[in-house]
Design an enzyme around this catalytic site. Structure first.
Site, short mmCIF file in Angstrom:
data_model
loop_
_atom_site.label_atom_id
_atom_site.label_comp_id
_atom_site.label_asym_id
_atom_site.label_seq_id
_atom_site.Cartn_x
_atom_site.Cartn_y
_atom_site.Cartn_z
N LYS A 44 22.57 2.44 31.52
CA LYS A 44 23.07 3.27 30.35
C LYS A 44 24.70 4.06 30.51
O LYS A 44 24.88 4.37 31.67
CB LYS A 44 22.25 4.44 30.00
CG LYS A 44 21.05 4.06 29.35
CD LYS A 44 20.42 5.28 28.79
CE LYS A 44 19.10 5.26 27.96
NZ LYS A 44 18.45 6.40 27.55
N ARG B 292 7.96 7.90 21.51
CA ARG B 292 8.10 8.04 20.09
C ARG B 292 7.28 6.91 19.48
O ARG B 292 6.69 6.94 18.56
CB ARG B 292 9.67 7.50 19.71
CG ARG B 292 10.61 8.80 19.77
CD ARG B 292 12.04 8.38 20.05
NE ARG B 292 12.14 7.74 21.36
CZ ARG B 292 13.28 7.50 21.89
NH1 ARG B 292 14.49 7.53 21.14
NH2 ARG B 292 13.40 6.90 23.11
P1 ADP Z 1 16.25 8.65 29.38
O1 ADP Z 1 17.74 7.99 29.41
O2 ADP Z 1 15.77 9.34 30.40
O3 ADP Z 1 15.36 7.99 28.35
P2 ADP Z 1 16.67 10.00 27.16
O4 ADP Z 1 17.60 11.31 26.81
O5 ADP Z 1 17.05 8.95 25.90
O6 ADP Z 1 16.64 10.04 28.59
O7 ADP Z 1 15.33 10.79 26.63
C1 ADP Z 1 14.70 11.66 27.43
C2 ADP Z 1 13.19 11.77 26.83
O8 ADP Z 1 13.24 12.42 25.67
C3 ADP Z 1 12.47 10.51 27.04
O9 ADP Z 1 11.25 11.02 27.53
C4 ADP Z 1 12.73 9.95 25.75
O10 ADP Z 1 11.24 9.20 25.32
C5 ADP Z 1 12.23 11.45 24.79
N1 ADP Z 1 12.89 11.18 23.47
C6 ADP Z 1 14.01 11.03 23.02
N2 ADP Z 1 14.19 10.98 21.59
C7 ADP Z 1 12.82 11.56 21.17
C8 ADP Z 1 12.38 11.69 19.96
N3 ADP Z 1 13.13 11.57 18.72
N4 ADP Z 1 11.14 12.40 20.05
C9 ADP Z 1 10.37 12.40 21.14
N5 ADP Z 1 10.98 12.26 22.45
C10 ADP Z 1 12.09 11.72 22.32
#
Ligand code: ADP
Length: 163
Positions: free
Chosen positions: A43, A92
């Site tokens: 990423k 999700r």
């Molecule tokens: P990573 O790169 O570690 O996946 P993210 O910032 O994308 O980091 O997400 C951090 C956490 O939050 C992950 O566990 C992801 O599944 C969760 N997450 C992201 N968006 C949502 C959402 N809309 N609802 C619930 N959990 C979410």
């Protein structure tokens, strides 16, 4: 004091993340939102680590038991450094599950005393991700329903710079 870590890239933080963090904060004395400096799976964040931390700090400024810290290196080392016994991750959809399951297994192998706890997304955020919020913003869509006002302003600014 029971401390949990909620780690992620938070590029940028959305209402979906905030919902998970606030619900987790209700279950622990202290929740540390860990902003990963070196995110997984190639990423390439749009926001710098300082910007991501700053936005997360702004959105949680009224939540007295939530603190935001950047981290590099292994998540389990970061958790141990802060005496956190629990890692929180949000789920999700089934598509999140495979990666999250592997990650929790690896963290369990590295540091068995640290547990991973999954929280299901609230239904209104099932479709919400930082990636989609950025994409919608880039294409000129209104992302105010998905992110806090300070994040919205930062996104609009960032997209303008990138044009
Ligand atoms: P990573 O790169 O570690 O996946 P993210 O910032 O994308 O980091 O997400 C951090 C956490 O939050 C992950 O566990 C992801 O599944 C969760 N997450 C992201 N968006 C949502 C959402 N809309 N609802 C619930 N959990 C979410």
């Amino acid at each position: 004091m029971r401390t949990a870590i909620y780690p992620g890239t938070f590029d940028p933080i959305t209402y979906g993340h905030m919902d998970i963090a606030k619900r987790a904060a209700n279950m622990f004395d202290r929740l540390i939102v860990g902003v990963a400096n070196s995110p997984h799976s190639n990423k390439q964040p749009v926001f710098s680590i300082d910007e991501r931390v700053d936005l997360a700090r702004q959105v949680f400024q009224e939540n007295t038991n939530i603190e935001v810290q950047p981290f590099s290196g292994l998540l389990v080392d970061f958790a141990q450094e802060h005496q956190a016994g629990v890692i929180i991750r949000g789920l999700r959809a089934v598509s999140d599950f495979e990666y999250e399951f592997q990650l929790s297994g690896m963290n369990q192998a590295l540091r068995p005393q640290i547990e991973t706890v999954f929280l299901p997304t609230s239904p209104q955020y099932t479709y919400l991700s930082s990636t989609l919020a950025k994409e919608v913003a880039r294409l000129g869509g209104d992302v105010r329903p998905f992110v806090d006002a300070c994040v919205y302003a930062a996104l609009v600014d960032k997209m303008r710079q990138q044009c």
